[in-house]
Write an enzyme that holds these catalytic residues in place. Structure first.
Site, PDB file in Angstrom:
ATOM      1  N   ARG A   1       5.830   6.785   9.861  1.00  0.00           N
ATOM      2  CA  ARG A   1       6.405   7.451   8.665  1.00  0.00           C
ATOM      3  C   ARG A   1       7.755   8.130   8.981  1.00  0.00           C
ATOM      4  NH1 ARG A   1       2.583   4.939   7.381  1.00  0.00           N
ATOM      5  NH2 ARG A   1       0.863   5.578   6.029  1.00  0.00           N
TER       6      ARG A   1
ATOM      7  N   SER B   1       0.925  10.868  -0.983  1.00  0.00           N
ATOM      8  CA  SER B   1       0.443  11.836   0.013  1.00  0.00           C
ATOM      9  C   SER B   1       1.521  12.898   0.206  1.00  0.00           C
ATOM     10  CB  SER B   1       0.202  11.140   1.359  1.00  0.00           C
ATOM     11  OG  SER B   1      -0.656  10.046   1.181  1.00  0.00           O
TER      12      SER B   1
ATOM     13  N   GLU C   1       5.438  15.258   3.839  1.00  0.00           N
ATOM     14  CA  GLU C   1       6.026  13.915   3.862  1.00  0.00           C
ATOM     15  C   GLU C   1       7.086  13.800   2.764  1.00  0.00           C
ATOM     16  OE1 GLU C   1       3.369  10.429   4.523  1.00  0.00           O
ATOM     17  OE2 GLU C   1       4.213   9.698   2.638  1.00  0.00           O
TER      18      GLU C   1
HETATM   19  P1  FAD Z   1      13.030   8.343  -3.664  1.00  0.00           P
HETATM   20  O1  FAD Z   1      11.843   9.201  -3.906  1.00  0.00           O
HETATM   21  O2  FAD Z   1      13.978   8.176  -4.776  1.00  0.00           O
HETATM   22  O3  FAD Z   1      13.816   8.875  -2.384  1.00  0.00           O
HETATM   23  C1  FAD Z   1      13.115   9.202  -1.210  1.00  0.00           C
HETATM   24  C2  FAD Z   1      14.133   9.620  -0.140  1.00  0.00           C
HETATM   25  O4  FAD Z   1      14.888   8.488   0.274  1.00  0.00           O
HETATM   26  C3  FAD Z   1      15.152  10.636  -0.635  1.00  0.00           C
HETATM   27  O5  FAD Z   1      15.440  11.501   0.430  1.00  0.00           O
HETATM   28  C4  FAD Z   1      16.362   9.793  -0.986  1.00  0.00           C
HETATM   29  O6  FAD Z   1      17.581  10.515  -0.863  1.00  0.00           O
HETATM   30  C5  FAD Z   1      16.281   8.682   0.044  1.00  0.00           C
HETATM   31  N1  FAD Z   1      16.809   7.391  -0.445  1.00  0.00           N
HETATM   32  C6  FAD Z   1      16.313   6.643  -1.462  1.00  0.00           C
HETATM   33  N2  FAD Z   1      16.998   5.488  -1.571  1.00  0.00           N
HETATM   34  C7  FAD Z   1      17.973   5.529  -0.620  1.00  0.00           C
HETATM   35  C8  FAD Z   1      19.012   4.611  -0.235  1.00  0.00           C
HETATM   36  N3  FAD Z   1      19.189   3.445  -0.858  1.00  0.00           N
HETATM   37  N4  FAD Z   1      19.823   4.966   0.791  1.00  0.00           N
HETATM   38  C9  FAD Z   1      19.659   6.158   1.421  1.00  0.00           C
HETATM   39  N5  FAD Z   1      18.692   7.052   1.095  1.00  0.00           N
HETATM   40  C10 FAD Z   1      17.863   6.739   0.097  1.00  0.00           C
HETATM   41  N6  FAD Z   1       4.527   5.899   0.797  1.00  0.00           N
HETATM   42  C11 FAD Z   1       4.002   5.192   1.838  1.00  0.00           C
HETATM   43  O7  FAD Z   1       4.603   5.129   2.913  1.00  0.00           O
HETATM   44  N7  FAD Z   1       2.809   4.549   1.711  1.00  0.00           N
HETATM   45  C12 FAD Z   1       2.087   4.568   0.573  1.00  0.00           C
HETATM   46  O8  FAD Z   1       1.014   3.951   0.496  1.00  0.00           O
HETATM   47  C13 FAD Z   1       2.595   5.321  -0.536  1.00  0.00           C
HETATM   48  N8  FAD Z   1       1.887   5.446  -1.685  1.00  0.00           N
HETATM   49  C14 FAD Z   1       2.364   6.192  -2.712  1.00  0.00           C
HETATM   50  C15 FAD Z   1       1.590   6.312  -3.873  1.00  0.00           C
HETATM   51  C16 FAD Z   1       2.050   7.074  -4.941  1.00  0.00           C
HETATM   52  C17 FAD Z   1       1.200   7.176  -6.183  1.00  0.00           C
HETATM   53  C18 FAD Z   1       3.324   7.703  -4.866  1.00  0.00           C
HETATM   54  C19 FAD Z   1       3.845   8.475  -6.035  1.00  0.00           C
HETATM   55  C20 FAD Z   1       4.085   7.609  -3.705  1.00  0.00           C
HETATM   56  C21 FAD Z   1       3.615   6.853  -2.609  1.00  0.00           C
HETATM   57  N9  FAD Z   1       4.347   6.735  -1.416  1.00  0.00           N
HETATM   58  C22 FAD Z   1       3.851   5.986  -0.372  1.00  0.00           C
HETATM   59  C23 FAD Z   1       5.654   7.393  -1.264  1.00  0.00           C
HETATM   60  C24 FAD Z   1       6.829   6.579  -1.885  1.00  0.00           C
HETATM   61  O9  FAD Z   1       6.361   5.591  -2.743  1.00  0.00           O
HETATM   62  C25 FAD Z   1       7.711   5.925  -0.831  1.00  0.00           C
HETATM   63  O10 FAD Z   1       8.220   6.886   0.045  1.00  0.00           O
HETATM   64  C26 FAD Z   1       8.880   5.143  -1.437  1.00  0.00           C
HETATM   65  O11 FAD Z   1       9.514   4.357  -0.452  1.00  0.00           O
HETATM   66  C27 FAD Z   1       9.926   6.040  -2.108  1.00  0.00           C
HETATM   67  O12 FAD Z   1      10.817   5.202  -2.830  1.00  0.00           O
HETATM   68  P2  FAD Z   1      11.787   5.791  -3.953  1.00  0.00           P
HETATM   69  O13 FAD Z   1      12.734   4.723  -4.343  1.00  0.00           O
HETATM   70  O14 FAD Z   1      10.995   6.371  -5.053  1.00  0.00           O
HETATM   71  O15 FAD Z   1      12.539   6.920  -3.139  1.00  0.00           O
HETATM   72  P1  NAP Z   2      -8.160   6.234   3.651  1.00  0.00           P
HETATM   73  O1  NAP Z   2      -8.451   4.765   3.620  1.00  0.00           O
HETATM   74  O2  NAP Z   2      -9.098   7.185   2.999  1.00  0.00           O
HETATM   75  O3  NAP Z   2      -7.957   6.675   5.157  1.00  0.00           O
HETATM   76  C1  NAP Z   2      -7.679   8.025   5.500  1.00  0.00           C
HETATM   77  C2  NAP Z   2      -6.696   8.059   6.641  1.00  0.00           C
HETATM   78  O4  NAP Z   2      -7.290   7.449   7.763  1.00  0.00           O
HETATM   79  C3  NAP Z   2      -5.462   7.281   6.278  1.00  0.00           C
HETATM   80  O5  NAP Z   2      -4.405   8.192   6.200  1.00  0.00           O
HETATM   81  C4  NAP Z   2      -5.284   6.240   7.373  1.00  0.00           C
HETATM   82  O6  NAP Z   2      -4.073   6.385   8.093  1.00  0.00           O
HETATM   83  C5  NAP Z   2      -6.414   6.481   8.334  1.00  0.00           C
HETATM   84  N1  NAP Z   2      -7.177   5.205   8.525  1.00  0.00           N
HETATM   85  C6  NAP Z   2      -8.171   4.709   7.750  1.00  0.00           C
HETATM   86  N2  NAP Z   2      -8.641   3.567   8.283  1.00  0.00           N
HETATM   87  C7  NAP Z   2      -7.922   3.331   9.407  1.00  0.00           C
HETATM   88  C8  NAP Z   2      -7.921   2.306  10.379  1.00  0.00           C
HETATM   89  N3  NAP Z   2      -8.784   1.276  10.324  1.00  0.00           N
HETATM   90  N4  NAP Z   2      -7.019   2.382  11.390  1.00  0.00           N
HETATM   91  C9  NAP Z   2      -6.138   3.389  11.465  1.00  0.00           C
HETATM   92  N5  NAP Z   2      -6.088   4.401  10.557  1.00  0.00           N
HETATM   93  C10 NAP Z   2      -6.973   4.380   9.556  1.00  0.00           C
HETATM   94  O7  NAP Z   2      -6.694   6.497   3.062  1.00  0.00           O
HETATM   95  P2  NAP Z   2      -6.195   6.512   1.552  1.00  0.00           P
HETATM   96  O8  NAP Z   2      -5.724   7.851   1.236  1.00  0.00           O
HETATM   97  O9  NAP Z   2      -7.201   5.845   0.658  1.00  0.00           O
HETATM   98  O10 NAP Z   2      -4.914   5.577   1.663  1.00  0.00           O
HETATM   99  C11 NAP Z   2      -5.048   4.214   1.945  1.00  0.00           C
HETATM  100  C12 NAP Z   2      -3.769   3.711   2.587  1.00  0.00           C
HETATM  101  O11 NAP Z   2      -2.688   3.872   1.681  1.00  0.00           O
HETATM  102  C13 NAP Z   2      -3.391   4.466   3.848  1.00  0.00           C
HETATM  103  O12 NAP Z   2      -2.831   3.572   4.763  1.00  0.00           O
HETATM  104  C14 NAP Z   2      -2.361   5.460   3.376  1.00  0.00           C
HETATM  105  O13 NAP Z   2      -1.401   5.758   4.367  1.00  0.00           O
HETATM  106  C15 NAP Z   2      -1.708   4.722   2.214  1.00  0.00           C
HETATM  107  N6  NAP Z   2      -1.246   5.675   1.195  1.00  0.00           N
HETATM  108  C16 NAP Z   2      -0.126   6.383   1.470  1.00  0.00           C
HETATM  109  C17 NAP Z   2       0.384   7.269   0.539  1.00  0.00           C
HETATM  110  C18 NAP Z   2       1.664   8.002   0.821  1.00  0.00           C
HETATM  111  O14 NAP Z   2       2.221   8.579  -0.101  1.00  0.00           O
HETATM  112  N7  NAP Z   2       2.161   7.990   2.031  1.00  0.00           N
HETATM  113  C19 NAP Z   2      -0.256   7.444  -0.667  1.00  0.00           C
HETATM  114  C20 NAP Z   2      -1.417   6.736  -0.901  1.00  0.00           C
HETATM  115  C21 NAP Z   2      -1.909   5.847   0.042  1.00  0.00           C
HETATM  116  P3  NAP Z   2      -2.683   5.810   7.607  1.00  0.00           P
HETATM  117  O15 NAP Z   2      -2.240   6.722   6.483  1.00  0.00           O
HETATM  118  O16 NAP Z   2      -1.839   5.908   8.819  1.00  0.00           O
HETATM  119  O17 NAP Z   2      -2.889   4.402   7.154  1.00  0.00           O
END
Ligand code: FAD
Ligand code: NAP
Length: 337
Positions: free
Chosen positions: A164, A237, A333
């Site tokens: 991340r 998250s 995050e």
């Molecule tokens: P923004 O929110 O608009 O920007 C995020 C940051 O990036 C800001 O600091 C912005 O300045 C910068 N930025 C954006 N575009 C550029 C660019 N072109 N050049 C330079 N800087 C830039 N994230 C995960 O990793 N895994 C997930 O499973 C996941 N699930 C999500 C689920 C939900 C319901 C939500 C709401 C979010 C989730 N996220 C997840 C977080 C999010 O979707 C990601 O971080 C996504 O990549 C953000 O994209 P955005 O275009 O909305 O960025």
């Molecule tokens: P989950 O399946 O309930 O799992 C909880 C946590 O345990 C997750 O954060 C995941 O880490 C870790 N995990 C579970 N199984 C694993 C495995 N087999 N090996 C290694 N790590 C494991 O998580 P959840 O909330 O439902 O989300 C599902 C996936 O979507 C996750 O990968 C999560 O990162 C992603 N997600 C991300 C965001 C975001 O905004 N960043 C939002 C929603 C969902 P990891 O997070 O490292 O995978």
């Protein structure tokens, strides 16, 4: 360059709070990027690039120029018997791009289905889900370096991708990403290790999954587990899974035998931040206009906030409670402005 003044940011980010941008513009091509930088330099104002606003929290009015990234296009730049290389505009919708690849039979990104956001933001925090991180498919990134004031092509190694995190998190706002090059596989290796994927495929009676069935399974899991941001504002998250040393993990496990954690290297573990919050009683808790989602404590949701400060203050309380109980420091995050 066209700018609007004192624009509400509410429609441009997922928490949908009411902060304003002093100036607002839209970026459609690379020239718009350099124009925006020059304009900010002349006015002595900061510049914030916004994708779809799914990972930001505004806690105050933005004093400079907010520039919404809308550079589009998907271009095939190379193809072999086993791989295809695509160059994709930073403003393309992430899930649309993943669906396009799945539809074409090109594998690598299917586990990242339904993550909100733009292609250009995907490398920023090296988006990840269900055992896949976007860096695994990234070959190169085109960006404007606001320090050296030149266009750069960053190799995957130069991007310093981690869990991340990336170069772009280390040097916040230095690089403006305009295009990302992806390498996709024509004979994809599916990754279905995460319990939730296996369970969903089993539930659907799918014994021989393909790109489409894995993508569909993930869409279904996410739709069931995560709040719809159009109904309950959120940024996914809110906190990262904290990384701790092996010895700290073993100590925690002695005290809290049900702790959920996974190894990230020989001597470090990531602790499921959702488990930490749940253990502190935060799941489903609502305070004022803010709460922890009832199905996943890690997602902070808005019940109609006016200011992002409400979410920030709520997140402070969570950080303190986790630190008190587990002596573990949670890190946000979500990008705070
Ligand atoms: P923004 O929110 O608009 O920007 C995020 C940051 O990036 C800001 O600091 C912005 O300045 C910068 N930025 C954006 N575009 C550029 C660019 N072109 N050049 C330079 N800087 C830039 N994230 C995960 O990793 N895994 C997930 O499973 C996941 N699930 C999500 C689920 C939900 C319901 C939500 C709401 C979010 C989730 N996220 C997840 C977080 C999010 O979707 C990601 O971080 C996504 O990549 C953000 O994209 P955005 O275009 O909305 O960025
Ligand atoms: P989950 O399946 O309930 O799992 C909880 C946590 O345990 C997750 O954060 C995941 O880490 C870790 N995990 C579970 N199984 C694993 C495995 N087999 N090996 C290694 N790590 C494991 O998580 P959840 O909330 O439902 O989300 C599902 C996936 O979507 C996750 O990968 C999560 O990162 C992603 N997600 C991300 C965001 C975001 O905004 N960043 C939002 C929603 C969902 P990891 O997070 O490292 O995978």
């Amino acid at each position: 360059m066209h700018t609007d003044t004192n624009i509400s940011l509410q429609p441009f980010h997922f928490f949908a709070s009411e902060e304003q941008a002093k100036y607002f513009t839209v970026i459609k091509n690379k020239e718009d990027v350099t124009d925006a930088i020059e304009w900010c330099h002349e006015q002595n104002l900061p510049l914030l690039i916004l994708g779809s606003g799914s990972n930001v929290l505004f806690t105050q009015n933005y004093p400079g120029l907010v520039a919404k990234m809308e550079i589009n296009g998907i271009k095939k730049i190379n193809e072999s018997a086993t791989e295809v290389v695509l160059e994709v505009g930073a403003g393309e919708n992430w899930h649309h791009f993943v669906s396009y690849c799945v539809h074409k039979g090109w594998g690598g990104l299917e586990n990242l289905s339904l993550i909100p956001g733009t292609v250009g933001a995907s490398p920023i925090q090296n988006i990840g889900a269900y055992g896949v991180e976007v860096h695994e498919c990234i070959q190169q990134i085109t960006a404007f370096d606001t320090v050296s004031k030149e266009w750069v092509q960053l190799s995957k190694q130069a991007c310093k991708f981690g869990y991340r995190t990336s170069l772009f998190k280390e040097y916040t706002h230095r690089y403006i990403i305009t295009q990302v090059q992806f390498v996709l596989q024509k004979q994809p290796q599916l990754k279905t290790d995460y319990g939730a994927i296996r369970d969903m495929l089993h539930e659907k009676g799918i014994k021989h999954p393909n790109l489409e069935s894995v993508s569909n399974a993930i869409v279904q899991i996410r739709t069931q587990k995560l709040p719809d941001p159009k109904i309950l504002g959120n940024a996914g998250s809110f906190f990262k899974n904290p990384a701790v040393s092996k010895s700290q993990y073993e100590h925690l496990q002695e005290q809290f035998p049900t702790i959920i954690a996974y190894p990230i290297s020989d001597d470090s573990y990531k602790i499921a931040a959702g488990w930490l919050l749940e253990s502190c009683g935060w799941k489903g808790i609502k305070k004022g206009n803010v709460g922890c989602y009832e199905k996943q404590a890690l997602v902070i949701v808005s019940y109609g906030i006016r200011s992002g400060k409400e979410v920030f203050d709520f997140s402070e309380e969570i950080i303190h409670s986790v630190a008190n109980k587990f002596k573990v420091a949670l890190e946000r995050e979500v990008n705070i402005y």
